[in-house]
Design a protein around this motif. Structure first.
Motif, PDB file in Angstrom:
ATOM      1  N   SER A 119      54.403   5.634 -46.340  1.00  0.00           N
ATOM      2  CA  SER A 119      55.566   5.996 -45.519  1.00  0.00           C
ATOM      3  C   SER A 119      56.855   5.518 -46.175  1.00  0.00           C
ATOM      4  O   SER A 119      57.878   6.207 -46.137  1.00  0.00           O
ATOM      5  CB  SER A 119      55.443   5.389 -44.120  1.00  0.00           C
ATOM      6  OG  SER A 119      54.383   5.970 -43.398  1.00  0.00           O
ATOM      7  N   PHE A 123      59.884   8.033 -47.276  1.00  0.00           N
ATOM      8  CA  PHE A 123      61.232   7.938 -46.714  1.00  0.00           C
ATOM      9  C   PHE A 123      62.278   7.583 -47.767  1.00  0.00           C
ATOM     10  O   PHE A 123      63.454   7.906 -47.590  1.00  0.00           O
ATOM     11  CB  PHE A 123      61.258   6.972 -45.529  1.00  0.00           C
ATOM     12  CG  PHE A 123      60.968   7.660 -44.230  1.00  0.00           C
ATOM     13  CD1 PHE A 123      61.963   7.857 -43.294  1.00  0.00           C
ATOM     14  CD2 PHE A 123      59.700   8.146 -43.964  1.00  0.00           C
ATOM     15  CE1 PHE A 123      61.707   8.516 -42.106  1.00  0.00           C
ATOM     16  CE2 PHE A 123      59.424   8.805 -42.776  1.00  0.00           C
ATOM     17  CZ  PHE A 123      60.430   9.000 -41.831  1.00  0.00           C
ATOM     18  N   GLY A 148      62.056  13.376 -40.943  1.00  0.00           N
ATOM     19  CA  GLY A 148      62.139  11.928 -40.768  1.00  0.00           C
ATOM     20  C   GLY A 148      62.402  11.530 -39.328  1.00  0.00           C
ATOM     21  O   GLY A 148      61.749  10.629 -38.794  1.00  0.00           O
ATOM     22  N   LEU A 152      59.679   9.452 -37.017  1.00  0.00           N
ATOM     23  CA  LEU A 152      59.970   8.154 -36.415  1.00  0.00           C
ATOM     24  C   LEU A 152      59.817   8.204 -34.896  1.00  0.00           C
ATOM     25  O   LEU A 152      59.271   7.274 -34.289  1.00  0.00           O
ATOM     26  CB  LEU A 152      61.380   7.700 -36.790  1.00  0.00           C
ATOM     27  CG  LEU A 152      61.594   7.351 -38.270  1.00  0.00           C
ATOM     28  CD1 LEU A 152      63.050   6.996 -38.519  1.00  0.00           C
ATOM     29  CD2 LEU A 152      60.681   6.212 -38.707  1.00  0.00           C
ATOM     30  N   GLN A 156      57.020   6.066 -32.654  1.00  0.00           N
ATOM     31  CA  GLN A 156      57.382   5.220 -31.529  1.00  0.00           C
ATOM     32  C   GLN A 156      56.677   5.649 -30.248  1.00  0.00           C
ATOM     33  O   GLN A 156      56.202   4.817 -29.477  1.00  0.00           O
ATOM     34  CB  GLN A 156      58.899   5.245 -31.324  1.00  0.00           C
ATOM     35  CG  GLN A 156      59.658   4.391 -32.316  1.00  0.00           C
ATOM     36  CD  GLN A 156      59.395   2.910 -32.107  1.00  0.00           C
ATOM     37  OE1 GLN A 156      59.948   2.273 -31.218  1.00  0.00           O
ATOM     38  NE2 GLN A 156      58.516   2.361 -32.932  1.00  0.00           N
ATOM     39  N   PHE A 172      55.874   3.351 -38.794  1.00  0.00           N
ATOM     40  CA  PHE A 172      57.284   3.304 -38.432  1.00  0.00           C
ATOM     41  C   PHE A 172      58.050   2.303 -39.295  1.00  0.00           C
ATOM     42  O   PHE A 172      59.068   2.642 -39.915  1.00  0.00           O
ATOM     43  CB  PHE A 172      57.429   2.949 -36.955  1.00  0.00           C
ATOM     44  CG  PHE A 172      58.853   2.867 -36.484  1.00  0.00           C
ATOM     45  CD1 PHE A 172      59.513   4.002 -36.032  1.00  0.00           C
ATOM     46  CD2 PHE A 172      59.535   1.663 -36.487  1.00  0.00           C
ATOM     47  CE1 PHE A 172      60.834   3.936 -35.601  1.00  0.00           C
ATOM     48  CE2 PHE A 172      60.853   1.580 -36.071  1.00  0.00           C
ATOM     49  CZ  PHE A 172      61.507   2.726 -35.618  1.00  0.00           C
ATOM     50  N   TYR A 173      57.553   1.073 -39.346  1.00  0.00           N
ATOM     51  CA  TYR A 173      58.286   0.037 -40.079  1.00  0.00           C
ATOM     52  C   TYR A 173      58.242   0.253 -41.585  1.00  0.00           C
ATOM     53  O   TYR A 173      59.201  -0.071 -42.294  1.00  0.00           O
ATOM     54  CB  TYR A 173      57.759  -1.346 -39.699  1.00  0.00           C
ATOM     55  CG  TYR A 173      58.126  -1.714 -38.282  1.00  0.00           C
ATOM     56  CD1 TYR A 173      59.446  -1.942 -37.932  1.00  0.00           C
ATOM     57  CD2 TYR A 173      57.150  -1.794 -37.289  1.00  0.00           C
ATOM     58  CE1 TYR A 173      59.793  -2.255 -36.623  1.00  0.00           C
ATOM     59  CE2 TYR A 173      57.487  -2.105 -35.976  1.00  0.00           C
ATOM     60  CZ  TYR A 173      58.814  -2.338 -35.650  1.00  0.00           C
ATOM     61  OH  TYR A 173      59.161  -2.638 -34.348  1.00  0.00           O
ATOM     62  N   ALA A 175      58.275   3.221 -42.942  1.00  0.00           N
ATOM     63  CA  ALA A 175      59.245   4.293 -43.141  1.00  0.00           C
ATOM     64  C   ALA A 175      60.675   3.762 -43.138  1.00  0.00           C
ATOM     65  O   ALA A 175      61.490   4.113 -44.003  1.00  0.00           O
ATOM     66  CB  ALA A 175      59.069   5.356 -42.059  1.00  0.00           C
ATOM     67  N   VAL A 176      60.991   2.908 -42.173  1.00  0.00           N
ATOM     68  CA  VAL A 176      62.342   2.340 -42.092  1.00  0.00           C
ATOM     69  C   VAL A 176      62.658   1.533 -43.353  1.00  0.00           C
ATOM     70  O   VAL A 176      63.749   1.636 -43.921  1.00  0.00           O
ATOM     71  CB  VAL A 176      62.487   1.471 -40.824  1.00  0.00           C
ATOM     72  CG1 VAL A 176      63.814   0.716 -40.844  1.00  0.00           C
ATOM     73  CG2 VAL A 176      62.383   2.336 -39.575  1.00  0.00           C
ATOM     74  N   TYR A 177      61.695   0.733 -43.779  1.00  0.00           N
ATOM     75  CA  TYR A 177      61.880  -0.050 -45.005  1.00  0.00           C
ATOM     76  C   TYR A 177      62.159   0.874 -46.192  1.00  0.00           C
ATOM     77  O   TYR A 177      63.062   0.616 -47.003  1.00  0.00           O
ATOM     78  CB  TYR A 177      60.639  -0.897 -45.273  1.00  0.00           C
ATOM     79  CG  TYR A 177      60.628  -1.559 -46.632  1.00  0.00           C
ATOM     80  CD1 TYR A 177      61.346  -2.729 -46.864  1.00  0.00           C
ATOM     81  CD2 TYR A 177      59.908  -1.011 -47.691  1.00  0.00           C
ATOM     82  CE1 TYR A 177      61.342  -3.337 -48.111  1.00  0.00           C
ATOM     83  CE2 TYR A 177      59.892  -1.615 -48.937  1.00  0.00           C
ATOM     84  CZ  TYR A 177      60.611  -2.772 -49.144  1.00  0.00           C
ATOM     85  OH  TYR A 177      60.607  -3.363 -50.382  1.00  0.00           O
ATOM     86  N   PHE A 179      63.447   3.804 -46.257  1.00  0.00           N
ATOM     87  CA  PHE A 179      64.742   4.473 -46.190  1.00  0.00           C
ATOM     88  C   PHE A 179      65.876   3.540 -46.614  1.00  0.00           C
ATOM     89  O   PHE A 179      66.830   3.961 -47.281  1.00  0.00           O
ATOM     90  CB  PHE A 179      64.995   4.994 -44.776  1.00  0.00           C
ATOM     91  CG  PHE A 179      66.156   5.924 -44.686  1.00  0.00           C
ATOM     92  CD1 PHE A 179      66.048   7.245 -45.105  1.00  0.00           C
ATOM     93  CD2 PHE A 179      67.386   5.487 -44.205  1.00  0.00           C
ATOM     94  CE1 PHE A 179      67.135   8.116 -45.037  1.00  0.00           C
ATOM     95  CE2 PHE A 179      68.476   6.339 -44.132  1.00  0.00           C
ATOM     96  CZ  PHE A 179      68.351   7.655 -44.554  1.00  0.00           C
ATOM     97  N   VAL A 180      65.788   2.267 -46.246  1.00  0.00           N
ATOM     98  CA  VAL A 180      66.876   1.330 -46.586  1.00  0.00           C
ATOM     99  C   VAL A 180      66.673   0.679 -47.957  1.00  0.00           C
ATOM    100  O   VAL A 180      67.606   0.071 -48.489  1.00  0.00           O
ATOM    101  CB  VAL A 180      67.029   0.226 -45.506  1.00  0.00           C
ATOM    102  CG1 VAL A 180      67.282   0.841 -44.145  1.00  0.00           C
ATOM    103  CG2 VAL A 180      65.822  -0.695 -45.468  1.00  0.00           C
TER     104      VAL A 180
END
Length: 199
Positions: A119, A123, A148, A152, A156, A172-173, A175-177, A179-180
């Motif tokens: 993920s 992302f 995306g 997400l 959730q 989820f986490y 993917a967020v990681y 992206f940033v």
């Protein structure tokens, strides 16, 4: 090249775990054992273990699809192979933090698979190419940035449900990681991302 090496290692370890349940238990992510016995290696090893061939195939095909692309992108912008490994294994670790906190007293909780890491790679590719097409349900091509948001929201929603034995929080986490992650290496890349939305 690194993507292929990681895929080969994952296939090998997963295959061995299919045949050896004791090895499966040794490598799986079990927060209770991580905290109680200081078995922090499980934050990494669980990403090389899968439930069955379908689970393995889906993760590795997705990783291959986006990982080879991200290796090219990283090389083009001057990120090293170390940065690529930090993306992959960082996604694996960050995807597990929530469960360490929530499930550290639950000896029955087990999580396996490279989904958090995959993920993250997926992302990161959306960050660099938000309008690139991703197959929704493996059929309908939609822009990555739209995929995306849907992904997400779905993670959730499903995390609040029970019974499908999929670790949606890890997805989820991770993917967020992912992206940033580019911004952690070079905050200036935010301008490149926003330029994709200049009409």
């Amino acid at each position: 090249m690194i993507t292929y090496l990681l895929i080969a290692a994952t296939i090998l370890v997963s295959y061995l775990c299919f045949k050896d349940h004791s090895l499966f238990n040794k490598l799986s992510f079990i927060p209770y054992r991580v905290v109680k016995n200081n078995e922090w290696y499980r934050l990494i090893t669980h990403g090389f273990v899968h439930a069955d061939y379908t689970h393995l195939l889906v993760n590795m095909f997705t990783f291959w699809s986006f990982g080879t692309y991200m290796e090219q992108v990283f090389e083009a912008i001057g990120f090293s192979w170390i940065a690529y490994l930090a993306l992959y294994f960082g996604g694996m670790v960050i995807a597990s933090v929530y469960d360490i906190i929530k499930e550290k007293r639950n000896p029955n909780f087990i999580s396996i698979g490279a989904s958090g890491a995959v993920s993250a790679v997926l992302f990161t590719s959306i960050f660099f190419n938000p309008w690139g097409k991703i197959l929704f349900f493996a059929v309908l091509p939609i822009p990555g940035i739209i995929f995306g948001f849907i992904y997400l929201a779905y993670c959730q929603y499903m995390a609040k449900q029970a019974g499908d034995h999929i670790n949606h929080n890890a997805h989820f986490y991770g993917a967020v990681y992912g992206f940033v992650f580019p911004l952690l290496l070079n905050p200036g890349l935010i301008h490149s991302f926003l330029a994709h939305f200049s009409f």
